[in-house]
Write a protein that holds these residues in place. Sequence first.
Motif, PDB file in Angstrom:
ATOM      1  N   MET A   1      55.275  67.616  40.703  1.00  0.00           N
ATOM      2  CA  MET A   1      54.181  66.945  40.000  1.00  0.00           C
ATOM      3  C   MET A   1      53.896  67.633  38.677  1.00  0.00           C
ATOM      4  O   MET A   1      52.778  67.683  38.206  1.00  0.00           O
ATOM      5  N   THR A   2      54.923  68.160  38.085  1.00  0.00           N
ATOM      6  CA  THR A   2      54.720  68.910  36.856  1.00  0.00           C
ATOM      7  C   THR A   2      54.368  68.037  35.679  1.00  0.00           C
ATOM      8  O   THR A   2      53.932  68.535  34.656  1.00  0.00           O
ATOM      9  N   HIS A   4      51.904  66.369  35.307  1.00  0.00           N
ATOM     10  CA  HIS A   4      50.467  66.450  34.994  1.00  0.00           C
ATOM     11  C   HIS A   4      50.223  67.415  33.836  1.00  0.00           C
ATOM     12  O   HIS A   4      49.180  67.381  33.204  1.00  0.00           O
ATOM     13  N   ALA A  33      43.879  68.308  37.726  1.00  0.00           N
ATOM     14  CA  ALA A  33      45.058  67.667  38.306  1.00  0.00           C
ATOM     15  C   ALA A  33      46.218  68.641  38.430  1.00  0.00           C
ATOM     16  O   ALA A  33      46.961  68.632  39.416  1.00  0.00           O
ATOM     17  N   GLU A  34      46.367  69.488  37.437  1.00  0.00           N
ATOM     18  CA  GLU A  34      47.455  70.462  37.443  1.00  0.00           C
ATOM     19  C   GLU A  34      47.239  71.539  38.512  1.00  0.00           C
ATOM     20  O   GLU A  34      48.158  71.879  39.272  1.00  0.00           O
ATOM     21  N   GLN A  37      47.647  70.125  42.183  1.00  0.00           N
ATOM     22  CA  GLN A  37      48.749  69.179  42.329  1.00  0.00           C
ATOM     23  C   GLN A  37      49.356  69.197  43.728  1.00  0.00           C
ATOM     24  O   GLN A  37      49.736  68.143  44.264  1.00  0.00           O
ATOM     25  N   THR A  71      44.031  61.147  37.387  1.00  0.00           N
ATOM     26  CA  THR A  71      44.600  62.093  38.355  1.00  0.00           C
ATOM     27  C   THR A  71      45.126  61.365  39.591  1.00  0.00           C
ATOM     28  O   THR A  71      46.270  61.551  40.010  1.00  0.00           O
ATOM     29  N   ALA A  75      49.198  60.288  40.692  1.00  0.00           N
ATOM     30  CA  ALA A  75      49.657  60.846  41.967  1.00  0.00           C
ATOM     31  C   ALA A  75      50.078  59.726  42.911  1.00  0.00           C
ATOM     32  O   ALA A  75      51.098  59.834  43.603  1.00  0.00           O
TER      33      ALA A  75
END
Length: 298
Positions: A1-2, A4, A33-34, A37, A71, A75
């Motif tokens: 999920m990078t 973000h 969000a980061e 994650q 966010t 996702a």
Amino acid sequence: MTDHALHHHHPHTAPLSFGPENGDTALLLDLDAEIFQEHLAELTAWLADLTGLAGGAPVRRILDVGSGTGTGSFALLRHFADAEVIALDKEPHLLAHLRDKARDLDRADRVRTVAADLDATWPAVGEVDLVWASASLHHMADPAHALRQAYAALRPGGLLAVVERDGPPRLLPDDLGVGRPGLEARCRAALDRRHNETMPYRGADWAPLLTAAGFAVEAYRKFEIDLRPPLPESTRRYALLTLRRIRTGLATLETPVDTDDLSVLDLLIDGEGPQSVLHRDDLTVRSNRDVWTARKPA
């Protein structure tokens, strides 16, 4: 999920206030969000499993209620490869930021933004398969109204996910090496007293409200998040903005906060200062997330 991770301005240049004029809110949401994650990946994977339980109808349309900077939208799109998201929020600057992110992530054709006051009549969005409401319902004057609107938007058999958290994450050690121990706990308690008056549904059990709106409550989970050092560099920027937002909130309280506590907090949020959280290596990220899932009867 990078994906973000965005290009961030250096936070110490940001003013102490929050709002559309400086983008602090959008930056804080993106950093959130980061930082979270892995939790988001676990949560959305669980929802993807749940959506197929009743009849297995594919999720094609998702409604993100109070979307912020997306966010939840982004996702969820990772788990529902054929879905589109309709993002509802009342803040046009956050929706503009979300559209920019969608373009940067090559998701522009899968995201539609709609500016809406969710305490009023919701815009006609057509029938959706999944409604996601993360940290948004407790802000509404009449959450029961919002749940009825969500119910009306869902197809029979569709799923609603309500995600709430226990306030800002806990970031600091009890003893900072400056000031009295317990600063963060006192700041949170002071803000909680105000929030209990202005946002009475914060921390509520949503199951009775979901049932009253016609939903069949399907599952409840508590996610306990406890991230310990070493943490990514972005954690320091996240802590800086979170504490700045807390400081802004404390300044609006009618009951004065201890001036020594405010002085220490000011040292922590001074991006250039020696006591700044940007220079600390003992930060943590501790937060609880409560999730209710409920289905519209088929």
